[in-house]
Every structure is written in structure tokens, then in C-alpha cells.
Scaffold this motif. Structure first.
Motif, PDB file in Angstrom:
ATOM      1  N   LEU A   1      15.774  14.193  -8.607  1.00 37.36           N
ATOM      2  CA  LEU A   1      14.762  14.540  -7.279  1.00 37.36           C
ATOM      3  C   LEU A   1      13.751  13.616  -7.142  1.00 37.36           C
ATOM      4  O   LEU A   1      13.520  13.070  -6.143  1.00 37.36           O
ATOM      5  N   ILE A   2      13.252  13.266  -8.249  1.00 37.28           N
ATOM      6  CA  ILE A   2      12.101  12.372  -8.285  1.00 37.28           C
ATOM      7  C   ILE A   2      12.396  10.999  -7.963  1.00 37.28           C
ATOM      8  O   ILE A   2      11.971  10.189  -7.413  1.00 37.28           O
ATOM      9  N   LYS A   3      13.716  10.663  -8.499  1.00 35.38           N
ATOM     10  CA  LYS A   3      14.145   9.227  -8.239  1.00 35.38           C
ATOM     11  C   LYS A   3      14.710   8.998  -6.858  1.00 35.38           C
ATOM     12  O   LYS A   3      14.429   8.045  -6.019  1.00 35.38           O
ATOM     13  N   LEU A   4      15.228   9.896  -6.243  1.00 32.85           N
ATOM     14  CA  LEU A   4      15.874  10.088  -4.682  1.00 32.85           C
ATOM     15  C   LEU A   4      14.756  10.047  -3.843  1.00 32.85           C
ATOM     16  O   LEU A   4      14.922   9.699  -2.720  1.00 32.85           O
ATOM     17  N   SER A   5      13.555  10.671  -4.193  1.00 31.13           N
ATOM     18  CA  SER A   5      12.583  11.044  -3.144  1.00 31.13           C
ATOM     19  C   SER A   5      11.652   9.663  -3.190  1.00 31.13           C
ATOM     20  O   SER A   5      10.751   9.499  -2.460  1.00 31.13           O
ATOM     21  N   GLY A   6      12.091   8.730  -4.116  1.00 32.21           N
ATOM     22  CA  GLY A   6      11.374   7.421  -4.022  1.00 32.21           C
ATOM     23  C   GLY A   6      10.327   7.256  -5.176  1.00 32.21           C
ATOM     24  O   GLY A   6       9.290   6.244  -5.153  1.00 32.21           O
ATOM     25  N   GLY A   7      10.070   8.309  -5.852  1.00 33.52           N
ATOM     26  CA  GLY A   7       9.175   7.978  -7.155  1.00 33.52           C
ATOM     27  C   GLY A   7       9.150   6.801  -8.028  1.00 33.52           C
ATOM     28  O   GLY A   7       8.494   6.113  -8.321  1.00 33.52           O
ATOM     29  N   ILE A   8      10.577   6.475  -8.513  1.00 34.84           N
ATOM     30  CA  ILE A   8      10.689   5.193  -9.232  1.00 34.84           C
ATOM     31  C   ILE A   8      10.409   4.102  -8.435  1.00 34.84           C
ATOM     32  O   ILE A   8       9.704   3.117  -9.043  1.00 34.84           O
ATOM     33  N   ASP A   9      10.785   3.761  -7.358  1.00 36.74           N
ATOM     34  CA  ASP A   9      10.545   2.703  -6.473  1.00 36.74           C
ATOM     35  C   ASP A   9       9.130   2.428  -6.220  1.00 36.74           C
ATOM     36  O   ASP A   9       8.678   1.320  -6.268  1.00 36.74           O
ATOM     37  N   PHE A  10       8.443   3.554  -6.090  1.00 37.93           N
ATOM     38  CA  PHE A  10       7.142   3.604  -5.763  1.00 37.93           C
ATOM     39  C   PHE A  10       6.271   3.010  -7.107  1.00 37.93           C
ATOM     40  O   PHE A  10       5.297   2.214  -7.092  1.00 37.93           O
ATOM     41  N   ILE A  11       6.965   3.397  -8.227  1.00 37.56           N
ATOM     42  CA  ILE A  11       6.172   2.910  -9.559  1.00 37.56           C
ATOM     43  C   ILE A  11       6.532   1.364  -9.611  1.00 37.56           C
ATOM     44  O   ILE A  11       5.554   0.679  -9.983  1.00 37.56           O
ATOM     45  N   ILE A  12       7.640   0.962  -9.260  1.00 37.89           N
ATOM     46  CA  ILE A  12       8.106  -0.528  -9.393  1.00 37.89           C
ATOM     47  C   ILE A  12       7.180  -1.193  -8.567  1.00 37.89           C
ATOM     48  O   ILE A  12       6.844  -2.331  -8.775  1.00 37.89           O
ATOM     49  N   HIS A  13       7.124  -0.804  -7.430  1.00 37.81           N
ATOM     50  CA  HIS A  13       6.287  -1.654  -6.154  1.00 37.81           C
ATOM     51  C   HIS A  13       4.663  -1.944  -6.497  1.00 37.81           C
ATOM     52  O   HIS A  13       4.308  -2.793  -6.638  1.00 37.81           O
ATOM     53  N   GLN A  14       4.241  -0.661  -7.105  1.00 36.45           N
ATOM     54  CA  GLN A  14       2.663  -0.761  -7.376  1.00 36.45           C
ATOM     55  C   GLN A  14       2.502  -1.759  -8.575  1.00 36.45           C
ATOM     56  O   GLN A  14       1.339  -2.259  -8.806  1.00 36.45           O
ATOM     57  N   LEU A  15       3.390  -1.702  -9.646  1.00 35.65           N
ATOM     58  CA  LEU A  15       3.291  -2.451 -10.749  1.00 35.65           C
ATOM     59  C   LEU A  15       3.387  -4.068 -10.491  1.00 35.65           C
ATOM     60  O   LEU A  15       3.036  -4.824 -11.345  1.00 35.65           O
ATOM     61  N   THR A  16       4.168  -4.353  -9.495  1.00 35.52           N
ATOM     62  CA  THR A  16       4.614  -5.696  -9.458  1.00 35.52           C
ATOM     63  C   THR A  16       3.638  -6.410  -8.392  1.00 35.52           C
ATOM     64  O   THR A  16       3.778  -7.661  -8.323  1.00 35.52           O
ATOM     65  N   LYS A  17       3.023  -5.713  -7.410  1.00 33.71           N
ATOM     66  CA  LYS A  17       2.513  -6.527  -6.475  1.00 33.71           C
ATOM     67  C   LYS A  17       1.117  -7.273  -6.607  1.00 33.71           C
ATOM     68  O   LYS A  17       0.684  -8.198  -5.930  1.00 33.71           O
ATOM     69  N   HIS A  18       0.672  -7.279  -8.183  1.00 33.12           N
ATOM     70  CA  HIS A  18      -0.573  -7.827  -8.342  1.00 33.12           C
ATOM     71  C   HIS A  18      -0.428  -8.750  -9.774  1.00 33.12           C
ATOM     72  O   HIS A  18      -1.286  -8.761 -10.287  1.00 33.12           O
ATOM     73  N   ILE A  19       0.994  -9.195  -9.951  1.00 28.69           N
ATOM     74  CA  ILE A  19       1.043  -9.702 -11.033  1.00 28.69           C
ATOM     75  C   ILE A  19       0.328 -11.421 -11.084  1.00 28.69           C
ATOM     76  O   ILE A  19       0.415 -11.927 -10.017  1.00 28.69           O
ATOM     77  N   LYS A  20      -0.395 -11.729 -12.045  1.00 27.98           N
ATOM     78  CA  LYS A  20      -0.773 -13.060 -12.176  1.00 27.98           C
ATOM     79  C   LYS A  20      -0.589 -13.473 -13.537  1.00 27.98           C
ATOM     80  O   LYS A  20      -1.238 -13.104 -14.539  1.00 27.98           O
ATOM     81  N   GLY A  21       0.128 -14.776 -13.714  1.00 28.02           N
ATOM     82  CA  GLY A  21       0.418 -15.256 -14.873  1.00 28.02           C
ATOM     83  C   GLY A  21       1.477 -14.722 -15.690  1.00 28.02           C
ATOM     84  O   GLY A  21       2.115 -13.467 -15.283  1.00 28.02           O
ATOM     85  N   LYS A  22       1.634 -15.239 -16.945  1.00 27.87           N
ATOM     86  CA  LYS A  22       2.875 -14.946 -17.826  1.00 27.87           C
ATOM     87  C   LYS A  22       2.413 -13.672 -18.594  1.00 27.87           C
ATOM     88  O   LYS A  22       3.344 -12.714 -18.590  1.00 27.87           O
TER      89      LYS A  22
END
Length: 426
Positions: free
Chosen positions: A296-317
Motif C-alpha cells: 500500500l505504501i509503495k502504490l500510494s507513492g511513498g517509495i517514489d517520494f523518498i527517492i525524489h526527496q533524497l536525490t534533489k539536493h545532491i552535490k559532489g561525489k
């Protein structure tokens, strides 16, 4: 943002219902984990919008009964039948007596850890290692007046050594496939990161072992009754399917138990198996509820939300590598399956690696190591649930002693911060 937070809110509800209330009550047995999962599942179904109630229940049921989940449940059933028939036949007592006669008390913790590391490295599965060694560890703890939770944690920790490094481990295979590198290269990089951690923990167990009391009396070793465990270990090491291994162990317990008189008749053997299966009932219910909840969490977008939030501010290696580690850890917490977590974020990790010039061999190692770190510490993961069930413990009571999963998490974090191994971090 709001939709993603709502999708993840069942995790907050579960943590509040189980962990927070248990801490307030100062008793982790006060709130049954099955009740916490049940109420959380009801909440997750109720907050899913735009889908008819029957469809929401169908989604939950699909997650609870997917093929991977059902395979896990079959393993639980067989493990329960094997563990209890072995116990009733006298295999645990015989194996414990053999272990105590071979190892001095000061080396029991270290010896058990090395055994778990070797077996898991050979068979590539943490669950198989836990099934084989946990009953022995619990028996040794009782005989030496040592904490059962500590002894069980030693086995669980060592089981993740092989889960992380073995060439035939699902996590290793998936990590290398998603990052496009060879198994041998990933093994080399991964070893640089986790072997020092394993050696440190081994020394810790050697030091802690000095306080283990010698058993007052070691019983007579009945070698025939040790055979089921030896066969289970050897066949597992040679890569035999875990379900076939457990079935063979059950048959051997029955044959030896009947021949030795431990089972008065075949009905006593059947009764032992039945009691063992029933003893896994709570574990099976928890696993199915968790599977449905996480679907339910996966299909409600919970996993996609985590991925988006963690990758939008990447700086450097460093930031890129940290995001990969955080991603796979959080997704593992949400899915309670390290292989699924790597599959879920593997493609994203590969794209991050290409964009920031990361070595795919180190990316694969970080994916595997962080997933094992998270999987080794969540109380509703298959490994801790299995170990707790076999040792008759609450999974929460094992967590404070899980030194090795904690150590590999720290080791992976240090490898990112200090750009280690240097050759694969440039």
C-alpha cells in the motif's frame, strides 16, 4: 509533498503504536507487534484515496501473498517443523554439549560469530544461517548463563556477513547487475569496507567472551542426534535449496528420533512438527501484514517520494554516495527486504553514479552494505523475526546486541566520508 508524507504516514503510525508506546510502558511485550501491524494496516487502507475499498483490500492482499512472500512463509513453516522436531528429538541438547566440549567458554561468542560468517558466506543467505544456528546459540546461552538475546544477535550479525559478501547471495547478484560490474570486483571493494568491521567485532566478542561462565556440567554428547544439524549445515553450504535442506532435516529428525526412542511413535514426531509450525503462527501473521502494508505504501507513492526527496539536493561525489546509501536504507525500511530494496533503487543509483562519475564497483558495494545494515536492524525483517521466533524472544530485545550490522553501517559511512578505498573513490 503532502501526498508523499501521507503515503509514508503508516510507518509513523506503526512506530508510534509499537516503539513509542512500548518505551512509555517500559515493556516491549506490552503492545503485541501483531496488533501494531493490524491497526497500522487498517489505517493504511483507510487513507488510500481514489480507490474503492474492495480494490484497496485487494492491493493489500496482493502484497501479503506475493510469490516472494509466500516462499518466505513456506520457509517459516518448514523451519518451525524442523526446529521443534530437532528439539524434541534431543538434537539441540546434543549439539550444545558438543559445542561446549570443543570450545572453551572464553571463545564461545567469537566461535559462534566465525561459524555464522563462514556458513552465510558459503550459502549466501542470512535466513538459512539463522535457521541452522539460532537454536544452538540459544541452548549454549542457557547452559552458560549468558544472555540469549546476545547469543542470538551474534548469529544474526554473522549471517549478514555472507549475505553481504557471498557470490551467490541475491543482494550481491542484484547489486552487480544493476551497476554493471563483475561479482569479483564488487567482492574486492566490499571486502575493503566490511572485513575490517568484522575483525573489530570479532575482537569485541573475544573480549566479551572472557566473562562467559563455564557450564557447571557438560552432558554426554550423542553424536547421532547431532547429525540433523550437520547435514543441514553441509547441504546448505553446498548450495542445496533451503526448502530441500529443511525437509531433509525434518526427515532425519524423525528417523533418528524414532530409532533412538526419543519419539515413542510416529505420532509423537508429527505432534512435534505440528507444535513447531503453530509456534511460527505469529511470525507468519506479521510477515503477511507487513507485506500488505508495504505494498500500500509503495502504490500510494511513498517509495517514489523518498527517492525524489533524497536525490534533489545532491552535490559532489560524497553527496551522491550518501544519497545512494540513504536511498537503499530507507527503501529497505519500507519494504523489509534488502534484495527488493536494491532492485527498487538500483537503476536510480546507476544514473546517479554515471552523472557524478562514481565507480560502479563501489556503488554496488554501498548498495549491498547499506541494505544489509538496515535489514539487520529492523525488528519486522525476516531475519530478526525468524531469530526471535526460534529463540522465543521479542525481536526488539535482540537489536541492542546487533554489533555487526551497526558496524558495517558505520564502515560504509566512513568509506564515503574518507573516500575509501581510495582506488575506487577517485
Amino acid at each position: 509533498m503532502k501526498k508523499g508524507l501521507i503515503a509514508l504516514s503508516p510507518l509513523v503510525v506503526f512506530i508510534t503504536l509499537y516503539l513509542v508506546t512500548s518505551i512509555i510502558a517500559r515493556d516491549f511485550y506490552k503492545v503485541p507487534i501483531t496488533v501494531a501491524f493490524l491497526l497500522t494496516s487498517i489505517y493504511a487502507i483507510s487513507i488510500m484515496r481514489g480507490v474503492p475499498l474492495r480494490k484497496r483490500v485487494d492491493i493489500f492482499s496482493r502484497g501479503a501473498g506475493n510469490p516472494q512472500m509466500m516462499l518466505m512463509l513456506w520457509i517459516f513453516v518448514l523451519a518451525g517443523a524442523f526446529a521443534n522436531s530437532a528439539k524434541q528429538m534431543g538434537a539441540i541438547d546434543a549439539t550444545v554439549n558438543l559445542t561446549l566440549s570443543l570450545l572453551p567458554p572464553s571463545m564461545l561468542l567469537a566461535g559462534l560469530f566465525v561459524a555464522a560468517c563462514f556458513i552465510s558466506l558459503s550459502i549466501g543467505t542470512s535466513v538459512g544461517t539463522i535457521v541452522a544456528l539460532t537454536p544452538i546459540a540459544a541452548g549454549v546461552a542457557t547452559q552458560t548463563d549468558t544472555s540469549v538475546a546476545l547469543m542470538t544477535a551474534v548469529v544474526v550479525g554473522g549471517s549478514f556477513f555472507g549475505d553481504n559478501l557471498s557470490f551467490i547471495s541475491d543482494t550481491t547478484i542484484v547489486a552487480t547487475q544493476t551497476q554493471g560490474c563483475r561479482l569479483s570486483d564488487k567482492f574486492k571493494v566490499n571486502s575493503f569496507i566490511v572485513v575490517p568491521a568484522a575483525l573489530v567485532i570479532l575482537l569485541v566478542y573475544v573480549f566479551m567472551g572472557s566473562g562467559v561462565a563455564a557450564p557447571q556440567a557438560v552432558g554426554e554428547v550423542s553424536f547421532w542426534k547431532v547429525v540433523p544439524y550437520l547435514v543441514v549445515l553441509v547441504t546448505a553450504i553446498f548450495g542445496v535449496n533451503v526448502m530441500a535442506v529443511l525437509t531433509l532435516g525434518i526427515v532425519l529428525c524423525g528417523v533418528i528420533g524414532l530409532a533412538s526412542g526419543s519419539f515413542g511413535d510416529v505420532y509423537a514426531w508429527f505432534s512435534a512438527m505440528g507444535d513447531g509450525i503453530m509456534g511460527m503462527g505469529e511470525l507468519i501473521i506479521i510477515t503477511m501484514l507487513a507485506g500488505g502494508l508495504l505494498e500500500l505504501i509503495k502504490l500510494s507513492g511513498g517509495i517514489d517520494f523518498i527517492i525524489h526527496q533524497l536525490t534533489k539536493h545532491i552535490k559532489g561525489k560524497r553527496g551522491a554516495e550518501l544519497s545512494i546509501g540513504a536511498l537503499v536504507s530507507l527503501v529497505d525500511v519500507c519494504t523489509a527486504n534488502n534484495t527488493v530494496a536494491i532492485i527498487t533503487v538500483g537503476g536510480i543509483a546507476h544514473r546517479i553514479g554515471e552523472r557524478y562519475g562514481l565507480d560502479p564497483r563501489k556503488c554496488a558495494s554501498l548498495l549491498d552494505t547499506f541494505s544489509c545494515f538496515a535489514q539487520g536492524l529492523i525488528p519486522y525483517g525476516a531475519q530478526l523475526l525468524m531469530a526471535a521466533g526460534l529463540a522465543s524472544l521479542n525481536p526488539i530485545s535482540i537489536i541492542p546486541y546487533l554489533y555487526y550490522p551497526m558496524a558495517i553501517g558505520v564502515a560504509a559511512l566512513l568509506a564515503i566520508i574518507f573516500r575509501y578505498p581510495r582506488r575506487y573513490s577517485a
